[in-house]
Scaffold this motif. Structure first.
Motif, PDB file in Angstrom:
ATOM      1  N   ASN A  55      17.585  25.323  27.994  1.00  0.00           N
ATOM      2  CA  ASN A  55      18.317  26.556  28.266  1.00  0.00           C
ATOM      3  C   ASN A  55      17.430  27.620  28.904  1.00  0.00           C
ATOM      4  O   ASN A  55      17.864  28.334  29.822  1.00  0.00           O
ATOM      5  CB  ASN A  55      18.948  27.068  26.969  1.00  0.00           C
ATOM      6  N   ARG A 280      28.383  41.575  18.839  1.00  0.00           N
ATOM      7  CA  ARG A 280      29.826  41.465  18.568  1.00  0.00           C
ATOM      8  C   ARG A 280      30.415  42.806  18.161  1.00  0.00           C
ATOM      9  O   ARG A 280      31.514  43.172  18.585  1.00  0.00           O
ATOM     10  CB  ARG A 280      30.062  40.417  17.489  1.00  0.00           C
ATOM     11  N   PRO A 323      22.419  29.706  24.127  1.00  0.00           N
ATOM     12  CA  PRO A 323      23.837  29.680  24.528  1.00  0.00           C
ATOM     13  C   PRO A 323      24.724  30.589  23.673  1.00  0.00           C
ATOM     14  O   PRO A 323      25.729  31.126  24.168  1.00  0.00           O
ATOM     15  CB  PRO A 323      24.214  28.211  24.355  1.00  0.00           C
ATOM     16  N   GLU A 324      24.375  30.773  22.399  1.00  0.00           N
ATOM     17  CA  GLU A 324      25.148  31.684  21.556  1.00  0.00           C
ATOM     18  C   GLU A 324      25.026  33.118  22.058  1.00  0.00           C
ATOM     19  O   GLU A 324      26.008  33.873  22.056  1.00  0.00           O
ATOM     20  CB  GLU A 324      24.658  31.619  20.109  1.00  0.00           C
ATOM     21  N   GLU A 326      24.364  34.004  25.159  1.00  0.00           N
ATOM     22  CA  GLU A 326      25.130  34.054  26.403  1.00  0.00           C
ATOM     23  C   GLU A 326      26.613  34.259  26.107  1.00  0.00           C
ATOM     24  O   GLU A 326      27.281  35.093  26.732  1.00  0.00           O
ATOM     25  CB  GLU A 326      24.966  32.754  27.189  1.00  0.00           C
ATOM     26  N   ALA A 327      27.143  33.480  25.174  1.00  0.00           N
ATOM     27  CA  ALA A 327      28.577  33.526  24.873  1.00  0.00           C
ATOM     28  C   ALA A 327      28.986  34.870  24.286  1.00  0.00           C
ATOM     29  O   ALA A 327      30.099  35.345  24.537  1.00  0.00           O
ATOM     30  CB  ALA A 327      28.932  32.392  23.909  1.00  0.00           C
ATOM     31  N   ALA A 328      28.109  35.479  23.491  1.00  0.00           N
ATOM     32  CA  ALA A 328      28.455  36.746  22.838  1.00  0.00           C
ATOM     33  C   ALA A 328      28.402  37.933  23.792  1.00  0.00           C
ATOM     34  O   ALA A 328      28.945  39.001  23.490  1.00  0.00           O
ATOM     35  CB  ALA A 328      27.510  36.989  21.662  1.00  0.00           C
ATOM     36  N   THR A 331      31.412  40.128  29.803  1.00  0.00           N
ATOM     37  CA  THR A 331      31.255  40.138  31.255  1.00  0.00           C
ATOM     38  C   THR A 331      30.713  41.493  31.703  1.00  0.00           C
ATOM     39  O   THR A 331      31.197  42.542  31.283  1.00  0.00           O
ATOM     40  CB  THR A 331      32.598  39.862  31.945  1.00  0.00           C
ATOM     41  N   LYS A 364      25.827  38.632  32.901  1.00  0.00           N
ATOM     42  CA  LYS A 364      27.048  37.842  32.673  1.00  0.00           C
ATOM     43  C   LYS A 364      28.050  38.062  33.801  1.00  0.00           C
ATOM     44  O   LYS A 364      28.444  39.178  34.115  1.00  0.00           O
ATOM     45  CB  LYS A 364      27.678  38.262  31.330  1.00  0.00           C
TER      46      LYS A 364
END
Length: 402
Positions: A55, A280, A323-324, A326-328, A331, A364
């Motif tokens: 990653n 979050r 990756p976590e 990135e996902a959190a 945009t 993002k």
């Protein structure tokens, strides 16, 4: 603090900076002046241990410098480059201060042969203690193993330092309560470690356990830091209505200056968990938020202990969590990975090493990354974060985003 109510109608803007503490990439132009010529933390760990970092490779870490076993991606998803430290010294405080736009040309005092007699005498007098044990540069675990029994017998606190500008005090919970230890640290900070002896940090290092099996209580560690001499990035952000969140030891390196929230952590895995939680929470609001995290295990557990295998495992652990992160990220959000100095576990000694640091900026939703080259100062980080939030920032550094 300025009124943030006018920002509630806007989409959330989130910038996350994560300091991989001690993960340098070598090639500092003044390394020889510090006795660190040839040091390269990430390069030597990759050569010795060949960590699996797919990653970080996607982000473009293999484009920063040649790394054995790491692909130099032709299409990295993050902007990539490296930053050069201009401030004096190679300790955590000066590194983080420069990342916040405060460049100090005179190094903080260090004590490679222990503290001078007059400083120890002042500590004993002001702290009302009958002498100290240690008074030398040392690993925290080694020095409590060496002096723990005598400390419990005599009640004398264990005082030691490191390659950093630090005055560390270790006491067993059976000999000193946490409150008593913190009082000693406050005395050292306010009455002893001042003027020419104004170290970057006075650190409380409590421990428990029995002889031969002592345990440092890292969650109860407390840093009493020198405050920066100039206004910091996070203060400029607060003035512009940006919420500032420290995760890990960041706030403690600034004497808690400039942070709306200070989130403590227990190791790097917890540090990533707390960073994700902060991301979050920020995403659920429209308040622009700067989250600044430090992952210290690379430095504290592996670099200082000359443990390249452990350093490699820590890199792999972080890579699996990337990756976590990135996902959190929403945009338009930005995630920046960097370091504050090097700590090459394959290099002679257990001190920090003067190195350039990695720069990986993931934006993002913006696609392929760019080559940011070699930056002339860590302060480019401060200028970049300020530019992202359109916050007035008159300090040093050049932004690498529009």
């Amino acid at each position: 603090m300025s009124d943030r109510s006018n920002l509630l109608a806007e989409p959330a803007k989130i910038f996350v900076s994560i300091v991989l503490d001690g993960v340098g990439v070598g090639d500092a132009p003044d390394a020889a002046a510090y006795g660190d010529e040839g040091s390269n933390t990430l390069g030597h760990v990759c050569t010795r241990e060949r960590p699996h970092l797919p990653n970080l490779a996607r982000f473009g870490v293999g484009r920063i410098c040649s790394l054995d076993g790491i692909e130099a991606s032709a299409a990295p998803i993050a902007d990539f480059g490296r930053m050069t430290k201009t401030a004096a010294g190679k300790d955590s405080t000066m590194g983080h201060w420069e990342l916040a736009g405060v460049i100090v040309e005179r190094p903080l005092p260090i004590y490679p042969f222990g503290f001078p007699e007059e400083l120890v005498e002042a500590f004993c007098r002001e702290g009302i203690v009958d002498g100290v044990l240690g008074n030398c540069p040392a690993s925290g675990t080694a020095i409590i193993a060496q002096f723990g029994e005598e400390h419990l017998r005599t009640g004398k606190p264990i005082v030691y330092t490191s390659g950093d500008s630090v005055f560390q005090i270790a006491t067993h919970t059976d000999a000193y309560s946490l409150g008593e230890l913190y009082r000693l640290c406050e005395v050292a900070r306010e009455k002893v470690c001042i003027g020419e002896h104004g170290v970057g940090r006075v650190i409380a290092r409590p421990f428990d356990g029995q002889s031969g099996n002592y345990h440092r209580l890292s969650a109860a560690r407390k840093d009493f830091s020198l405050k920066p001499p100039e206004k910091t990035l996070q203060e400029y952000l607060q003035d512009a209505g940006v919420r500032t969140v420290s995760v890990g030891k960041i706030a403690s390196l600034f004497g808690n200056v400039g942070f709306d929230e200070d989130v403590k952590t227990r190791g790097d895995r917890d540090g990533v968990d707390k960073t994700l939680e902060a991301m979050r929470m920020a995403s659920q609001t429209a308040i622009p938020t700067f989250i600044w995290a430090n992952l210290v295990d690379f430095d504290e557990l592996y670099g200082h202990r000359n443990d390249p295998a452990g350093f490699s495992r820590a890199l792999e652990d972080f890579d699996r969590r990337l990756p976590e992160l990135e996902a959190a990220l929403p945009t338009g959000g930005h995630l920046l990975l960097t370091a504050d100095h090097g700590n090459d576990p394959t290099f002679p000694g257990t001190d920090h090493t003067r190195e350039r640091v990695p720069l990986l900026l993931y934006k993002k939703g913006e696609g392929r990354g760019r080559d940011l080259g070699t930056r002339s100062t860590f302060a480019d980080h401060a200028a970049t974060v300020a530019a992202y939030f359109a916050a007035p920032y008159p300090g040093p550094g050049t932004s690498f985003i529009p």
